[in-house]
Design a protein around this motif. Structure first.
Motif, PDB file in Angstrom:
ATOM      1  N   GLU A  96       0.950  -1.301  -0.089  1.00 40.14           N
ATOM      2  CA  GLU A  96      -0.024   0.054  -0.021  1.00 40.14           C
ATOM      3  C   GLU A  96       0.885   1.212   0.100  1.00 40.14           C
ATOM      4  O   GLU A  96       0.713   2.274  -0.824  1.00 40.14           O
ATOM      5  N   ILE A  97       1.913   1.156   0.664  1.00 38.62           N
ATOM      6  CA  ILE A  97       2.856   2.150   0.762  1.00 38.62           C
ATOM      7  C   ILE A  97       3.477   2.516  -0.697  1.00 38.62           C
ATOM      8  O   ILE A  97       3.660   3.607  -1.124  1.00 38.62           O
ATOM      9  N   ALA A  98       3.689   1.349  -1.336  1.00 40.90           N
ATOM     10  CA  ALA A  98       4.510   1.308  -2.526  1.00 40.90           C
ATOM     11  C   ALA A  98       5.649   2.404  -2.574  1.00 40.90           C
ATOM     12  O   ALA A  98       5.429   3.286  -3.294  1.00 40.90           O
ATOM     13  N   PRO A  99       6.882   2.002  -1.743  1.00 41.75           N
ATOM     14  CA  PRO A  99       7.733   2.958  -1.266  1.00 41.75           C
ATOM     15  C   PRO A  99       8.656   3.047  -2.761  1.00 41.75           C
ATOM     16  O   PRO A  99       8.933   2.168  -3.504  1.00 41.75           O
ATOM     17  N   GLU A 100       9.490   4.317  -2.798  1.00 39.77           N
ATOM     18  CA  GLU A 100      10.261   4.528  -3.679  1.00 39.77           C
ATOM     19  C   GLU A 100      11.665   3.509  -3.550  1.00 39.77           C
ATOM     20  O   GLU A 100      11.908   2.622  -4.567  1.00 39.77           O
ATOM     21  N   HIS A 101      12.230   3.323  -2.396  1.00 46.46           N
ATOM     22  CA  HIS A 101      13.219   2.283  -2.205  1.00 46.46           C
ATOM     23  C   HIS A 101      12.536   1.431  -1.146  1.00 46.46           C
ATOM     24  O   HIS A 101      12.026   1.744  -0.026  1.00 46.46           O
ATOM     25  N   LEU A 102      12.908   0.216  -1.471  1.00 45.61           N
ATOM     26  CA  LEU A 102      12.337  -1.199  -0.508  1.00 45.61           C
ATOM     27  C   LEU A 102      13.351  -1.669  -0.051  1.00 45.61           C
ATOM     28  O   LEU A 102      14.132  -2.501  -0.961  1.00 45.61           O
ATOM     29  N   GLU A 103      13.870  -2.067   1.280  1.00 45.21           N
ATOM     30  CA  GLU A 103      14.775  -2.928   1.490  1.00 45.21           C
ATOM     31  C   GLU A 103      14.242  -4.212   2.124  1.00 45.21           C
ATOM     32  O   GLU A 103      13.108  -4.016   2.838  1.00 45.21           O
ATOM     33  N   ILE A 104      14.495  -5.228   1.740  1.00 43.53           N
ATOM     34  CA  ILE A 104      13.921  -6.427   2.342  1.00 43.53           C
ATOM     35  C   ILE A 104      15.056  -7.093   3.234  1.00 43.53           C
ATOM     36  O   ILE A 104      16.002  -7.706   2.627  1.00 43.53           O
ATOM     37  N   MET A 105      15.068  -6.954   4.580  1.00 49.70           N
ATOM     38  CA  MET A 105      16.250  -7.417   5.428  1.00 49.70           C
ATOM     39  C   MET A 105      15.594  -8.634   6.333  1.00 49.70           C
ATOM     40  O   MET A 105      15.340  -8.251   7.313  1.00 49.70           O
ATOM     41  N   THR A 106      15.570  -9.617   5.428  1.00 53.64           N
ATOM     42  CA  THR A 106      14.884 -11.015   6.185  1.00 53.64           C
ATOM     43  C   THR A 106      16.019 -12.198   5.760  1.00 53.64           C
ATOM     44  O   THR A 106      16.826 -11.674   4.593  1.00 53.64           O
ATOM     45  N   ASN A 107      15.723 -13.286   6.095  1.00 53.97           N
ATOM     46  CA  ASN A 107      16.739 -14.305   5.924  1.00 53.97           C
ATOM     47  C   ASN A 107      16.145 -15.022   4.544  1.00 53.97           C
ATOM     48  O   ASN A 107      16.692 -15.995   4.243  1.00 53.97           O
ATOM     49  N   ASN A 108      15.373 -14.692   4.176  1.00 50.58           N
ATOM     50  CA  ASN A 108      14.651 -15.122   2.973  1.00 50.58           C
ATOM     51  C   ASN A 108      14.194 -14.205   1.666  1.00 50.58           C
ATOM     52  O   ASN A 108      13.171 -14.401   1.205  1.00 50.58           O
ATOM     53  N   ALA A 109      15.114 -13.205   1.819  1.00 50.06           N
ATOM     54  CA  ALA A 109      14.534 -11.928   0.861  1.00 50.06           C
ATOM     55  C   ALA A 109      14.113 -12.277  -0.465  1.00 50.06           C
ATOM     56  O   ALA A 109      13.207 -11.830  -0.714  1.00 50.06           O
TER      57      ALA A 109
ATOM     58  N   THR B 194       3.498   6.616  -6.207  1.00 51.81           N
ATOM     59  CA  THR B 194       3.361   6.441  -7.728  1.00 51.81           C
ATOM     60  C   THR B 194       4.230   5.149  -8.022  1.00 51.81           C
ATOM     61  O   THR B 194       4.190   5.090  -9.401  1.00 51.81           O
ATOM     62  N   ALA B 195       4.944   4.773  -7.587  1.00 59.02           N
ATOM     63  CA  ALA B 195       5.528   3.187  -7.962  1.00 59.02           C
ATOM     64  C   ALA B 195       4.368   2.308  -8.456  1.00 59.02           C
ATOM     65  O   ALA B 195       4.713   1.380  -9.130  1.00 59.02           O
ATOM     66  N   LYS B 196       3.203   2.652  -7.977  1.00 59.98           N
ATOM     67  CA  LYS B 196       2.265   1.690  -8.490  1.00 59.98           C
ATOM     68  C   LYS B 196       1.903   1.971  -9.860  1.00 59.98           C
ATOM     69  O   LYS B 196       1.180   1.304 -10.308  1.00 59.98           O
TER      70      LYS B 196
END
Lengths: 430, 430
Positions: free
Chosen positions: B323-336, B375-377
């Motif tokens: 929903e946020i549809a961010p400009e930058h998205l970091e996925i900091m998980t152990n199964n990115a 607007t990344a949507k």
């Protein structure tokens, strides 16, 4: 039809007029359209009802009156003539096949240092298709706008079309059925664009709005751009034809007229290397004009905005045509494909004597929603990409950040962004 | 840093505030910017001179004062530190390699009936790059805007950048040299956008304008859209981070701050499934804040627009992030990578612990000009396609028109376009 020669003393001036063909000034309607949009944002369906009463002359008694049901579409489809049904299906299949070839794939690529870079391609969630209504209700517009969205994989497609006096074109409904449209609304003009851009109680907010329309629709699309994406801002239709001595003047004439009949503002320009073809085409235009159902419109378009230009050679002809950057370009010469590398700007290019522009309007496969008024210099035909967006993919390994991190941090330092630099350097700590 | 929980009674309201983060209202500046554009259209360089005196506080004595020479760029390049030079070249090469992978090809396809359908891809003639100046003069912005245009094959690239007090960033000049920029002008703000959209005595009219800028620049880009194409309308920078218990709070904290230091209006949001990570990250943010050169800006951004959201599971976290549809998205998980299919909307996606967002700002390869404010949507990162356009190619054989012509003419008949129908039927006459 007016014939001018590139050697005429006033040619430059004449040509400037042709280039200025479609400078539609939206300033005049901007205030009105801004108002309409504000009303929709503020009052939603309430404003839509007022606008329909005012412009389409019917009364919306309840919100559900705005909706066109899938049953209505199915019934319209079942009622149409078999031959026509078959033609619509041929068109649907061919348009779909062409647009499927446009579909880009997500990709990733690997580096020796263990980093992964790529691009994820995904469809927008919701697309809004604007289809003009009333006398200009074209089922082909629905096919041409819906199919790229379908091929892109858009989950929710919304159609808006005006229904003056609450009347709706049955063929448009049939085309909706063929495309499997589930949500369609009897809303037109700037109200429809605003409703799809911001959402109302009944009409969902979409991510992308495409489709043709008059100056109010075009202005509304420009004003909501940024809130949603749009395909392009298009003006009156136009054709440019390049021809040499080998071209058939009858074909040239009727092709010029096929644009002219759209709209008094439409523009039909031929550039030829052959005096005789110029003269004969002009005569054929007059002859064909008599036979057309929309002859008044076509005549005014040809008289006011049509021209045949005689160029000294094909190189000069192409140079001028690239300046025009026409929506539709026919190359009616006996070496059409050989000229293709030199064509810099055109929405759609029709090659050879058997490819009249209307083939592209209905059945060839490529989209008929095309950039007008020289905007082919930077806009593309409507295509699946209009309904897609991309996300960059970046994954660095420890080895990759060890290799490149310090160069990155140095650049951040020089830009005075210490948190940027630090976010890299904390990963380099051993 | 504010920590909220999706189970909080006021969560919905808090989340609405986050979603509304970047509703920049351009209405306030629209009138001013319209005026600036009108002045440029009317007076060209004359208006530019007035605007520079007013906003950048220096006097343009003659038109040539507006130009930045290639010698100046070369000299700046020669004067920079060798290590920095090397970093710029690494960035240039990697950005170029990535964007070359985006380059689409023209294609044609053949049918059994002899028809040929295809798509011609070509570069726009001229591109205009807007690069902010003064304290925010970022050489990386020049690389990120110029390289996709170079890869697309744009023949003429024009750069505009403001030079407050007639001072220009040497690193920006060096980056211009590396990119082989031939035409650059000391013009900024809405004036620069208008000058590139309409052309002046000195600045060429371009076909596409890209590049970041403040609200005046963004508004000007929206207003000239249609006269030229533009990349997108962008607002303040933002980061979204998805994290689980495996993530390092120090990394998370400094990555959040790397967005926050851009701008007080920047927005840094983390959604995590782990209470403890939330708490520790908040503590680390405070610690790191003390060390930053831009700590005042970063602190205000974090206080006003930052948030850590604790979600009940990763599925809920991803739903909110889409929903946020961010400009930058970091996925900091152990199964990115496994989460990637579920990510619907983001400008750029950074996977795993070794991929801090600033890696993408400078050196990874993908573009750092990205859609903001949800607007990344519908928008994509800046890419080579922004500098290309397509033309449809259609060539029908006699066999193809014999096969399909009547279906086409029938559709034209139903739309009441007799010249369209006739243009097909004259080709069917034997």
């Amino acid at each position: 039809m007016k014939i001018i020669n590139t050697t005429d003393s006033n040619f430059k001036e004449e040509f400037e007029n042709i280039l200025a063909r479609a400078k539609t000034d939206i300033k005049g309607v901007s205030a009105i359209v801004t108002n309409i949009i504000d009303e929709i944002v503020e009052k939603g369906n309430g404003a839509i009802k007022e606008h329909i009463l005012k412009f389409d002359k019917w009364e919306v008694k309840q919100d559900s009156d705005l909706e066109i049901s899938v049953e209505q579409m199915k019934k319209a489809y079942e009622n149409i003539d078999e031959k026509l049904k078959k033609s619509l299906h041929i068109a649907y299949d061919r348009i779909k096949t062409y647009h499927e070839k446009q579909l880009p794939k997500s990709w990733i690529d690997f580096e020796k240092n263990g980093s992964i870079l790529g691009q994820k391609v995904s469809a927008v969630d919701r697309a809004g298709l604007y289809i003009p209504g009333g006398k200009a209700a074209y089922p082909s517009s629905l096919l041409m706008n819906a199919i790229p969205a379908i091929v892109a994989g858009v989950e929710e497609i919304v159609v808006c079309t005006p229904t003056p006096n609450d009347e709706i074109n049955e063929l448009l409904l049939a085309a909706c059925h063929i495309c499997g449209i589930k949500k369609a609304f009897k809303v037109g003009g700037a109200s429809a664009i605003a409703a799809m851009a911001y959402g109302t109680q009944t009409i969902p907010k979409v991510d992308v709005i495409t489709g043709p329309g008059n100056i109010f629709v075009a202005t509304a699309k420009k004003l909501v751009f940024g809130e949603v994406n749009i395909d392009m801002i298009a003006g009156p239709s136009e054709i440019g034809i390049l021809s040499d001595a080998s071209a058939n003047p009858r074909f040239l004439a009727i092709d010029l007229l096929s644009q002219a009949e759209h709209d008094e503002m439409a523009s039909s320009i031929m550039i030829t290397t052959c005096d005789k073809v110029a003269e004969l085409t002009s005569i054929e235009v007059d002859r064909f004009l008599e036979t057309l159902s929309r002859r008044e419109i076509a005549k005014k378009s040809i008289d006011d905005r049509g021209a045949i230009i005689i160029a000294s050679d094909m190189q000069e002809a192409i140079k001028l045509m690239n300046e025009i950057a026409p929506e539709h370009l026919e190359i009616m010469t006996n070496n059409a494909f050989e000229l293709l590398p030199k064509i810099k700007h055109a929405g759609a290019i029709f090659l050879g004597k058997n490819t009249p522009e209307p083939i592209g309007d209905y059945i060839a496969g490529p989209n008929h929603t095309l950039p007008t008024g020289s905007t082919a210099k930077f806009y593309s035909p409507l295509n699946v990409e209009n309904f897609l967006k991309k996300s960059s993919i970046i994954s660095f390994s420890q080895e990759a950040i060890d290799e490149l991190g310090e160069a990155c941090a140095l650049l951040a330092d020089t830009e005075g962004l210490t948190a940027h630099a630090k976010s890299v350097r904390v990963r380099l700590e051993k």
